[in-house]
Design a protein around this motif. Sequence first.
Motif, PDB file in Angstrom:
ATOM      1  N   UNK A 597      25.363 -51.065  25.552  1.00  0.00           N
ATOM      2  CA  UNK A 597      24.657 -52.146  24.868  1.00  0.00           C
ATOM      3  C   UNK A 597      25.656 -52.930  24.029  1.00  0.00           C
ATOM      4  N   UNK A 598      25.709 -54.247  24.228  1.00  0.00           N
ATOM      5  CA  UNK A 598      26.672 -55.101  23.525  1.00  0.00           C
ATOM      6  C   UNK A 598      25.992 -55.852  22.377  1.00  0.00           C
ATOM      7  N   UNK A 599      26.839 -56.407  21.522  1.00  0.00           N
ATOM      8  CA  UNK A 599      26.390 -57.280  20.426  1.00  0.00           C
ATOM      9  C   UNK A 599      25.373 -56.588  19.521  1.00  0.00           C
ATOM     10  N   UNK A 600      25.764 -55.441  19.039  1.00  0.00           N
ATOM     11  CA  UNK A 600      24.904 -54.660  18.145  1.00  0.00           C
ATOM     12  C   UNK A 600      25.485 -54.704  16.735  1.00  0.00           C
ATOM     13  N   UNK A 601      24.732 -55.258  15.805  1.00  0.00           N
ATOM     14  CA  UNK A 601      25.192 -55.293  14.412  1.00  0.00           C
ATOM     15  C   UNK A 601      25.052 -53.938  13.726  1.00  0.00           C
ATOM     16  N   UNK A 602      23.931 -53.255  14.019  1.00  0.00           N
ATOM     17  CA  UNK A 602      23.625 -52.012  13.303  1.00  0.00           C
ATOM     18  C   UNK A 602      22.942 -51.023  14.232  1.00  0.00           C
ATOM     19  N   UNK A 603      23.319 -49.761  14.083  1.00  0.00           N
ATOM     20  CA  UNK A 603      22.597 -48.667  14.722  1.00  0.00           C
ATOM     21  C   UNK A 603      21.791 -47.945  13.646  1.00  0.00           C
ATOM     22  N   UNK A 604      20.481 -47.873  13.868  1.00  0.00           N
ATOM     23  CA  UNK A 604      19.625 -47.092  12.976  1.00  0.00           C
ATOM     24  C   UNK A 604      19.439 -45.724  13.617  1.00  0.00           C
ATOM     25  N   UNK A 605      19.995 -44.712  12.975  1.00  0.00           N
ATOM     26  CA  UNK A 605      19.949 -43.359  13.533  1.00  0.00           C
ATOM     27  C   UNK A 605      18.713 -42.628  13.019  1.00  0.00           C
ATOM     28  N   UNK A 606      17.762 -42.420  13.908  1.00  0.00           N
ATOM     29  CA  UNK A 606      16.592 -41.601  13.600  1.00  0.00           C
ATOM     30  C   UNK A 606      16.728 -40.328  14.423  1.00  0.00           C
ATOM     31  N   UNK A 607      17.588 -39.452  13.949  1.00  0.00           N
ATOM     32  CA  UNK A 607      18.024 -38.293  14.724  1.00  0.00           C
ATOM     33  C   UNK A 607      17.423 -36.987  14.209  1.00  0.00           C
ATOM     34  N   UNK A 608      16.306 -37.102  13.551  1.00  0.00           N
ATOM     35  CA  UNK A 608      15.653 -35.905  13.056  1.00  0.00           C
ATOM     36  C   UNK A 608      16.069 -35.584  11.632  1.00  0.00           C
ATOM     37  N   UNK A 609      15.664 -34.416  11.170  1.00  0.00           N
ATOM     38  CA  UNK A 609      15.905 -33.992   9.798  1.00  0.00           C
ATOM     39  C   UNK A 609      16.589 -32.634   9.777  1.00  0.00           C
ATOM     40  N   UNK A 610      17.194 -32.331   8.665  1.00  0.00           N
ATOM     41  CA  UNK A 610      17.723 -30.987   8.442  1.00  0.00           C
ATOM     42  C   UNK A 610      17.099 -30.435   7.161  1.00  0.00           C
ATOM     43  N   UNK A 611      16.811 -29.170   7.162  1.00  0.00           N
ATOM     44  CA  UNK A 611      16.077 -28.560   6.052  1.00  0.00           C
ATOM     45  C   UNK A 611      16.902 -28.552   4.766  1.00  0.00           C
ATOM     46  N   UNK A 612      16.205 -28.667   3.668  1.00  0.00           N
ATOM     47  CA  UNK A 612      16.813 -28.514   2.346  1.00  0.00           C
ATOM     48  C   UNK A 612      16.367 -27.143   1.839  1.00  0.00           C
ATOM     49  N   UNK A 613      17.228 -26.152   1.997  1.00  0.00           N
ATOM     50  CA  UNK A 613      16.814 -24.775   1.702  1.00  0.00           C
ATOM     51  C   UNK A 613      17.777 -24.051   0.771  1.00  0.00           C
ATOM     52  N   UNK A 614      18.531 -24.832  -0.015  1.00  0.00           N
ATOM     53  CA  UNK A 614      19.490 -24.197  -0.926  1.00  0.00           C
ATOM     54  C   UNK A 614      18.795 -23.271  -1.913  1.00  0.00           C
TER      55      UNK A 614
END
Length: 652
Positions: A597-614
């Motif tokens: 894909x050409x001429x892309x200004x921005x990639x919005x990454x909706x790649x899931x979540x990671x747990x906050x378990x500290x």
Amino acid sequence: MSGTTLQHLFSPLTIRGKTIKNRILSTGHDTTMPTDSLPNDRLVAYHQARAEGGVGLIIVQVAGVHDSARYTTHVLMATSDDCIPGYKKIADVCHANGTTVFGQLFHPGREVMESQDGTAPVAYAPSAVPNERFHVMPRPLTKRIIREIIDGYGSAARRLQKAGLDGVEIVASHGYLPAQFLNPRVNLREDEYGGSPENRLRFIREIIAAIRKECGDELIVGMRISGDEKDYAGLQDGEALEAMGALEGTLDFYNIVVGNSASFGGAIHIAAPMAFEHGYVAPFAAAAKARVKTPIFVAGRINQPQDAEKILASGQTDMVGMTRALICDPEMPGKAEAGRLDDVRACIACNQACIGHFHLGYPISCIQHPETGRELTYGKRKPIARKKRILIAGGGPGGMKAAAVAAERGHDVTVYEATERLGGQTLLAQLLPTRAEFGGIVTNLTREMQLAGAKVVTKTKVTRALVDELKPDAVIVATGARPRAGEIEGVETGHVVNAWQVIKNEVNVGTSVVVADWRCDWIGMGIAEKLARSGCRVRLAVDGYMPGQRIHQYVRDNWWGELQKLNVEIIPLVRLYGIDGETVYLQHATNGEPIVLEDVNTVVASLGHERVDALADELESWSGEVHMIGDCLTPRTAEEAVFEGLKVAAEI
């Protein structure tokens, strides 16, 4: 607004000598609860909860009238006397609470959703006209089977009457078999059941006659019908009104809905998502009321008593269907009548656990009120053995539900939230186009906590040191999740942002955007719509078969239609591989080939979540009682978080 101002909603309605105590209706809806096609204790408990909550009328879900009516593997059947004991239990618990109860009589015709044994069944319809949604090619009904089905309506009605039900409803809505006979685009017959409008009405007339022959004049008999099937090949242009006018005097009520099961666009209206206006079906009821003298019911996105009152006061209908509202809050009628409107848990029309569960083959429930459908397990709060001091770390939906239930049971509960506001990711969801109503879950759970007496402390992050200082008896960890960055080759050469940043308007994305959507849920679709409406060129690249693959089909399909109108390009079955400046590299998920894909200004990454378990890790050596719920356990959705909050709080 006090309960006394809801004078129309809480006025009685008398039909054929039977008085219904108020105008609130739980319409017929499949629950996926029956086993062996019969009413069971789970279904009885489900309806008992709504009857105890004060609903005026319950219409029990569809019951097949002929063996060919088995449109799912879990449909109720009223084809033998075996159904009578179960229906009697439903009637008894409803009547004990002053609730009137009807049952639906049903044949789907060509609208067969699933197989009984893995092989495709023979579906029957007036003519061999296929449907779009299920891709079923039906077999034309012979006169012999038509007669069997008509007789089946009569004998099924007799069984429900014998069980003690007050009435029956013929389901001619949503393009099911009676509507197929009415529809000149589906009914192509040239015999006495097809052709002229009167011939196309013959099937329904003979059903009514069969019921009256079997049941006499005491049983209430009504019909559910779509005022508009919202389909290019469905009932339209007043055809339903014409049929209602022709049937005037033969039925005791009409129950007005819109939509049909046969098409993707029509099916959306079976349980319209939150993108639709509240009470949008009421004008169709008003048109019916202007046409006939028979009492009119209506259903469709009516989730608040105030809205129901306005529709009734305007004279558009005589009774209001509030089914999802009652799934969300079975006690809604009683609360409203008592003037406790702020205590009503309003449905947000997410469709995830109600009809969403049905379409997955599971008993229905509610993401806000997971007690629904689980009344036998969670319908009554278990008494506590000893009052405990409970600290809840995290004020998202899971933590809030845990707090409300634990405090209601009598524990001393305090919720600690690291940010300024309760709500967690719900606060993000409500910022997307047409999703504002999702924020209602925060309003509702906040009220539940207040009523239960749970305390809240904001802007305070829970640490092991705080736990050691406060010395609670138990800690419920509900610390949620954060966006997952993922591994993206060449990320440093391009402009990559995460979904949360876009939703909160924290970043400038330019005019050409690729949304890389691994989750295939509301986030990718919502961001695509948000950016397209702001003027961006949007390409939505989904790592699945379709956008919104993991959300309910009516929500997804309606949203997909909006994205098409906004010229959003959908690229299915691709994963984000890498970036080189303004060039984005995708990889096809099945053949591994690159897509550039050409001429892309921005990639919005909706790649899931990671747990906050500290915190959970910090508490590994703590001697007290620790429970983990929601995304900190592993990232999922609000439904799992709320349900886990209930489960832990119900037992702690």
